[in-house]
Design an enzyme around this catalytic site. Structure first.
Site, PDB file in Angstrom:
ATOM      1  N   ASP A 153      -5.510  -5.440  -5.779  1.00  0.00           N
ATOM      2  CA  ASP A 153      -4.385  -6.383  -5.688  1.00  0.00           C
ATOM      3  C   ASP A 153      -4.932  -7.781  -5.416  1.00  0.00           C
ATOM      4  O   ASP A 153      -6.019  -7.936  -4.859  1.00  0.00           O
ATOM      5  CB  ASP A 153      -3.410  -5.983  -4.573  1.00  0.00           C
ATOM      6  CG  ASP A 153      -2.024  -6.585  -4.789  1.00  0.00           C
ATOM      7  OD1 ASP A 153      -1.088  -5.812  -5.094  1.00  0.00           O
ATOM      8  OD2 ASP A 153      -1.869  -7.828  -4.667  1.00  0.00           O
ATOM      9  N   ASP A 157       2.194  -1.073 -10.455  1.00  0.00           N
ATOM     10  CA  ASP A 157       3.456  -1.632  -9.960  1.00  0.00           C
ATOM     11  C   ASP A 157       3.346  -3.165 -10.013  1.00  0.00           C
ATOM     12  O   ASP A 157       4.102  -3.878  -9.365  1.00  0.00           O
ATOM     13  CB  ASP A 157       3.680  -1.155  -8.521  1.00  0.00           C
ATOM     14  CG  ASP A 157       5.117  -1.299  -8.050  1.00  0.00           C
ATOM     15  OD1 ASP A 157       6.008  -1.488  -8.900  1.00  0.00           O
ATOM     16  OD2 ASP A 157       5.349  -1.217  -6.827  1.00  0.00           O
ATOM     17  N   ASP A 214      -7.934 -10.090  -9.107  1.00  0.00           N
ATOM     18  CA  ASP A 214      -7.007 -10.070 -10.237  1.00  0.00           C
ATOM     19  C   ASP A 214      -7.482  -8.991 -11.208  1.00  0.00           C
ATOM     20  O   ASP A 214      -8.610  -9.075 -11.716  1.00  0.00           O
ATOM     21  CB  ASP A 214      -7.037 -11.458 -10.904  1.00  0.00           C
ATOM     22  CG  ASP A 214      -6.063 -11.565 -12.071  1.00  0.00           C
ATOM     23  OD1 ASP A 214      -5.658 -10.519 -12.611  1.00  0.00           O
ATOM     24  OD2 ASP A 214      -5.721 -12.701 -12.437  1.00  0.00           O
ATOM     25  N   LYS A 266       5.008  -0.158 -14.316  1.00  0.00           N
ATOM     26  CA  LYS A 266       6.286  -0.892 -14.237  1.00  0.00           C
ATOM     27  C   LYS A 266       6.327  -1.978 -15.299  1.00  0.00           C
ATOM     28  O   LYS A 266       5.314  -2.634 -15.572  1.00  0.00           O
ATOM     29  CB  LYS A 266       6.409  -1.527 -12.857  1.00  0.00           C
ATOM     30  CG  LYS A 266       7.648  -2.408 -12.710  1.00  0.00           C
ATOM     31  CD  LYS A 266       7.913  -2.712 -11.275  1.00  0.00           C
ATOM     32  CE  LYS A 266       7.069  -3.846 -10.769  1.00  0.00           C
ATOM     33  NZ  LYS A 266       7.326  -4.109  -9.339  1.00  0.00           N
ATOM     34  N   TRP A 280       2.252   2.901  -2.482  1.00  0.00           N
ATOM     35  CA  TRP A 280       1.868   3.817  -3.579  1.00  0.00           C
ATOM     36  C   TRP A 280       0.513   4.449  -3.274  1.00  0.00           C
ATOM     37  O   TRP A 280       0.259   5.588  -3.622  1.00  0.00           O
ATOM     38  CB  TRP A 280       1.829   3.077  -4.915  1.00  0.00           C
ATOM     39  CG  TRP A 280       3.188   2.860  -5.519  1.00  0.00           C
ATOM     40  CD1 TRP A 280       4.375   2.778  -4.864  1.00  0.00           C
ATOM     41  CD2 TRP A 280       3.484   2.704  -6.916  1.00  0.00           C
ATOM     42  NE1 TRP A 280       5.397   2.567  -5.762  1.00  0.00           N
ATOM     43  CE2 TRP A 280       4.871   2.512  -7.018  1.00  0.00           C
ATOM     44  CE3 TRP A 280       2.707   2.668  -8.072  1.00  0.00           C
ATOM     45  CZ2 TRP A 280       5.514   2.328  -8.256  1.00  0.00           C
ATOM     46  CZ3 TRP A 280       3.334   2.490  -9.300  1.00  0.00           C
ATOM     47  CH2 TRP A 280       4.726   2.324  -9.379  1.00  0.00           C
ATOM     48  N   GLY A 292       0.769  -1.244   0.000  1.00  0.00           N
ATOM     49  CA  GLY A 292       0.000   0.000   0.000  1.00  0.00           C
ATOM     50  C   GLY A 292       0.799   1.293   0.000  1.00  0.00           C
ATOM     51  O   GLY A 292       0.229   2.362   0.199  1.00  0.00           O
TER      52      GLY A 292
HETATM   53  C1  LIG Z   1       5.703  -4.771  -6.123  1.00  0.00           C
HETATM   54  S1  LIG Z   1       4.141  -5.179  -5.460  1.00  0.00           S
HETATM   55  C2  LIG Z   1       3.338  -3.615  -5.366  1.00  0.00           C
HETATM   56  C3  LIG Z   1       3.840  -2.720  -4.274  1.00  0.00           C
HETATM   57  C4  LIG Z   1       2.968  -1.490  -4.100  1.00  0.00           C
HETATM   58  N1  LIG Z   1       3.090  -0.595  -5.245  1.00  0.00           N
HETATM   59  C5  LIG Z   1       3.334  -0.703  -2.882  1.00  0.00           C
HETATM   60  O1  LIG Z   1       4.007   0.301  -3.030  1.00  0.00           O
HETATM   61  O2  LIG Z   1       2.946  -1.107  -1.775  1.00  0.00           O
HETATM   62  C6  LIG Z   1       3.355  -5.905  -6.852  1.00  0.00           C
HETATM   63  C7  LIG Z   1       1.930  -6.355  -6.547  1.00  0.00           C
HETATM   64  O3  LIG Z   1       1.274  -6.669  -7.770  1.00  0.00           O
HETATM   65  C8  LIG Z   1       0.265  -7.605  -7.453  1.00  0.00           C
HETATM   66  N2  LIG Z   1      -0.242  -8.218  -8.687  1.00  0.00           N
HETATM   67  C9  LIG Z   1       0.444  -8.945  -9.613  1.00  0.00           C
HETATM   68  N3  LIG Z   1      -0.380  -9.346 -10.598  1.00  0.00           N
HETATM   69  C10 LIG Z   1      -1.610  -8.830 -10.295  1.00  0.00           C
HETATM   70  C11 LIG Z   1      -2.880  -8.903 -10.944  1.00  0.00           C
HETATM   71  N4  LIG Z   1      -3.044  -9.574 -12.091  1.00  0.00           N
HETATM   72  N5  LIG Z   1      -3.929  -8.266 -10.389  1.00  0.00           N
HETATM   73  C12 LIG Z   1      -3.765  -7.595  -9.216  1.00  0.00           C
HETATM   74  N6  LIG Z   1      -2.586  -7.489  -8.555  1.00  0.00           N
HETATM   75  C13 LIG Z   1      -1.525  -8.107  -9.092  1.00  0.00           C
HETATM   76  C14 LIG Z   1       0.971  -8.582  -6.512  1.00  0.00           C
HETATM   77  O4  LIG Z   1       0.045  -9.304  -5.732  1.00  0.00           O
HETATM   78  C15 LIG Z   1       1.844  -7.629  -5.693  1.00  0.00           C
HETATM   79  O5  LIG Z   1       1.251  -7.317  -4.443  1.00  0.00           O
END
Ligand SMILES: C[S@@+](CC[C@H](N)C(=O)[O-])C[C@H]1O[C@@H](n2cnc3c(N)ncnc32)[C@H](O)[C@@H]1O
Length: 221
Positions: A71, A112, A89, A150, A53, A51
């Site tokens: 997420d 992200d 998702d 990203k 961002w 969380g």
């Molecule tokens: C690097 S983390 C994000 C960190 C976040 N930006 C923060 O600052 O707290 C990447 C996130 O992308 C989520 N993610 C990956 N594929 C996803 C999808 N198809 N739908 C939703 N979330 C997804 C993962 O569960 C993970 O929590």
């Protein structure tokens, strides 16, 4: 070694300043450079857990803005109550579950999201995730809107950037200092969304999932 990587300067700074993850500083730096998030904006954050961002976006939009995140995993406790989060998702979630109301669009889409990394095909899976976002921009992003997403660097990046250049008036690719040196991640930033200008959008994606979002006046799809 592991300790050095885990407890780097940004990790310690995040602890000190109350951010839920060190990645906050990636968004802070990128946003300081490209002014993606503005006062009063409505922001959609894809892959928002834990969380940090959401925290940064909420600070930057101020009291008149709106922040919504999605997420696969729940966010950490302690986020401002004004932030709305959905567990799911993104690729399977209908626009109507994320949009604040009919006839509405976000000013900014942040992502992200990263695929589960296996060391094999990570770059292509990351690009595919970004392609899915771009496929669905008409559903979420207002004309003139902005994106910050990203992607893992690699051979398919050039085509993705080219596609983004068709959809946005101004596109840049930046790697913030808070990205670890060993990381292959980089960030595409698009300003000035031009709906209906994407020649690569697949026809089967023209019909939105989860029920049609309400049409926007002047919208070209
Ligand atoms: C690097 S983390 C994000 C960190 C976040 N930006 C923060 O600052 O707290 C990447 C996130 O992308 C989520 N993610 C990956 N594929 C996803 C999808 N198809 N739908 C939703 N979330 C997804 C993962 O569960 C993970 O929590």
């Amino acid at each position: 070694m592991a300790k050095r990587v885990l407890h780097d300067r940004y990790f310690k700074q995040a602890k000190r300043e109350g951010y839920l993850a060190r990645s906050a500083y990636k968004l802070i730096e990128l946003d300081d450079r490209r002014h993606v998030i503005r006062d009063g904006d409505w922001v959609l954050d894809l892959g928002c857990s834990p969380g940090s961002w959401l925290q940064v976006a909420s600070e930057r939009v101020g009291p008149d803005g709106l922040v919504v995140g999605i997420d696969l995993k729940p966010t950490s406790p302690g986020l401002p109550r004004s932030i709305r989060t959905v567990i799911g998702d993104f690729t399977e979630t209908g626009a109507n579950e994320l949009l604040p109301g009919p006839n509405e669009r976000f000013d900014v889409v942040l992502s992200d999201m990263a695929p589960n990394t296996s060391g094999h095909g990570d770059h292509f899976r990351s690009v595919r995730l970004c392609e899915t976002i771009v496929d669905r921009l008409d559903e979420f992003l207002a004309p003139g809107g902005r994106i910050l997403m990203k992607v893992f660097d690699g051979e398919a990046l050039a085509d993705l950037i080219k596609r983004c250049k068709g959809c946005f008036a101004d596109v840049s690719v930046l790697k913030p200092k808070a990205s670890r040196d060993v990381s292959v991640e980089t960030f595409i930033i698009g300003l000035g969304y031009r709906p209906g200008r994407d020649r690569h959008r697949r026809d089967d994606l023209r019909r939105p999932r989860g029920g049609p979002p309400a049409p926007v006046e002047g919208w070209s799809s």
